[in-house]
Write a protein that holds these residues in place. Structure first.
Motif, short mmCIF file in Angstrom:
data_model
loop_
_atom_site.label_atom_id
_atom_site.label_comp_id
_atom_site.label_asym_id
_atom_site.label_seq_id
_atom_site.Cartn_x
_atom_site.Cartn_y
_atom_site.Cartn_z
N ARG A 69 0.83 -1.21 0.00
CA ARG A 69 0.00 0.00 0.00
C ARG A 69 0.86 1.25 0.00
NH1 ARG A 69 -2.55 3.52 3.94
NH2 ARG A 69 -1.21 2.57 5.51
N ARG A 70 1.87 1.31 0.87
CA ARG A 70 2.72 2.50 0.95
C ARG A 70 3.52 2.69 -0.34
NH1 ARG A 70 5.43 1.70 6.97
NH2 ARG A 70 3.51 1.95 8.19
N VAL A 71 4.09 1.61 -0.83
CA VAL A 71 4.93 1.70 -2.03
C VAL A 71 4.09 2.15 -3.22
CG1 VAL A 71 6.34 0.38 -3.65
CG2 VAL A 71 6.58 0.00 -1.19
N TYR A 72 2.91 1.57 -3.37
CA TYR A 72 2.06 1.91 -4.52
C TYR A 72 1.62 3.37 -4.45
CZ TYR A 72 -0.87 0.34 -8.41
OH TYR A 72 -1.40 0.15 -9.65
N GLY A 180 -6.63 6.61 -3.96
CA GLY A 180 -7.40 5.40 -3.72
C GLY A 180 -6.65 4.39 -2.88
N VAL A 181 -5.36 4.22 -3.15
CA VAL A 181 -4.55 3.27 -2.38
C VAL A 181 -4.41 3.75 -0.93
CG1 VAL A 181 -2.26 2.24 -2.15
CG2 VAL A 181 -3.33 2.41 -4.39
N CYS A 182 -4.33 5.05 -0.74
CA CYS A 182 -4.18 5.59 0.62
C CYS A 182 -5.41 5.29 1.49
CB CYS A 182 -3.93 7.09 0.57
SG CYS A 182 -2.29 7.55 0.01
N THR A 183 -6.55 5.03 0.88
CA THR A 183 -7.75 4.74 1.66
C THR A 183 -7.80 3.29 2.15
OG1 THR A 183 -9.07 4.11 -0.29
CG2 THR A 183 -9.03 6.44 0.32
N LEU A 184 -6.92 2.43 1.62
CA LEU A 184 -6.90 1.04 2.05
C LEU A 184 -6.36 0.92 3.46
CD1 LEU A 184 -5.43 -0.70 -1.13
CD2 LEU A 184 -7.80 -0.77 -0.37
#
Length: 406
Positions: A69-72, A180-184
């Motif tokens: 998640r962080r990397v993406y 969007g990824v940050c919301t995971l």
């Protein structure tokens, strides 16, 4: 929860893939219109792919230790920022278009490597092994759906906007992907991330684990060789498609956009056939058939005297890459320990993609010395020559050749 995470991650992947397509359409046209040279197009392709390949070993370790998640999110956030700066720079200093386009692609390529490995190493945590072929097909379908929508939108916008102005759109979709990824919710890190005793440099750590696994499973090296041969043909097409379409055959930017969109439509159509095909053949058989047709497409591109023949060859090479990738991605997961997925896959993809900057280098060195299309014929002959011994080695060992995985 895993299903929710998977859907959220795939949604961000769709936005990111759309951004990739905007860049793939805009940057080759920026370079060719500003230089009028196939050689410079090859150099730009080299500038794009060399950072991507070099950064792959680090990508696996970052994914394993920091979490996908962080990397993406960091990767796509950086790409959004790079597109924003490039769009501003091109509007202010159009005389430096090649330099700014090359720098943009180098940054975005390095970030793409981080995002790609984060995706590859995260999906197996969310999907059981028996559903992996279906999951990989979905990922390919997302990529090629973006391959239809991205060029179609870019081609429509290019009626009113210059290719450089399309970078604003790329900036927007990369920003959406990062958000969007940050919301995971945070995902569990792999075991390797919790071993404080590992003090070696990240680059060496990733290479050591990756190559050690390859030595223990030589079939992975044979799969890498197949992928390198496919990527050599595809790389030649990617690095020269704008120059061939606009320069050799005298077509417009909109025709180039139509070509790219048509490739995505063809790829989606091939995926609609995957369930039907898997009931009648193994994943291995589909992969081998796709390989043969991809290389045949390279022959057609090399022999094409009319644009329609070039399009047919281009269609074979790109439209069936998804089927080939389903086989490669599914087969290699049977040979890699889950706790090493990020680092091992990053090394495998590093080797797979070495032939992409090589294709750009070949175009840079040879485009002014021999007919451009001769490069396709040489690459295709090399691929066909190596295909038979590689297939003879892989066939009795491939897990995906078993009827239970058909």
């Amino acid at each position: 929860m895993n299903n929710v995470r998977m859907l959220s991650f795939l949604g961000s992947r769709a936005a990111s893939a759309l951004g990739d397509q905007f860049l793939m359409f805009a940057v080759p046209l920026i370079v060719y219109h500003s230089t009028g040279s196939a050689t410079m197009s090859g150099l730009a392709f080299l500038c794009e792919w060399l950072p991507r390949v070099i950064s792959l070993p680090l990508a696996g370790t970052f994914s394993d230790r920091l979490g996908g998640r962080r990397v993406y999110a960091l990767a796509d956030g950086t790409r959004a920022g790079a597109c924003l700066l490039a769009a501003l720079g091109l509007s202010m200093w159009p005389g430096h278009s090649f330099a700014m386009a090359a720098i943009l692609m180098a940054i975005c390529a390095a970030c793409y490597a981080q995002a790609f490995i984060a995706l590859e190493s995260t999906v197996p945590m969310l999907v059981p092994p028996e559903q992996m072929p279906k999951a990989q097909s979905i990922l390919q379908a997302i990529d090629y759906s973006a391959g239809v929508l991205g060029p179609a939108l870019a081609g429509a916008l290019s009626l009113w906007l210059a290719p450089s102005q399309l970078l604003w759109a790329a900036c927007g979709v990369f920003a959406v992907s990062a958000a969007g990824v940050c919301t995971l919710p945070p995902m569990p890190l792999r075991a390797a991330a919790s071993q404080p005793s590992e003090r070696r440099p990240l680059f060496l750590d990733s290479l050591q684990h990756g190559f050690a696994t390859l030595r223990q499973a030589p079939v992975l090296l044979a799969l890498v060789a197949l992928s390198m041969l496919v990527n050599l043909v595809v790389g030649l097409a990617l690095s020269t498609s704008a120059a061939v379409t606009v320069g050799v055959f005298g077509k417009t930017d909109q025709v180039y956009a139509t070509l790219q969109a048509f490739m995505g439509m063809l790829s989606i159509a091939s995926f609609l056939l995957v369930p039907w095909l898997l009931r009648r053949a193994s994943v291995y058989q589909l992969g081998m058939a796709a390989f043969a047709l991809i290389i045949s497409g390279g022959v057609l591109m090399g022999l094409a005297s009319h644009y329609s023949i070039f399009v047919l060859g281009y269609a074979l090479s790109f439209g069936l890459c998804g089927l080939f990738n389903v086989f490669i991605r599914t087969e290699r997961l049977h040979w890699i320990p889950k706790e090493k997925l990020g680092r091992v896959i990053s090394v495998i993809v590093l080797l797979n993609q070495l032939s992409l900057p090589l294709s750009g280098l070949l175009v840079t060195l040879l485009a002014n010395r021999i007919p451009l299309q001769w490069l396709f014929i040489g690459a295709a002959l090399l691929a066909f020559g190596l295909w038979m011994p590689l297939q003879a080695y892989i066939r009795p060992r491939a897990v995906t050749a078993q009827p239970s995985l058909a």
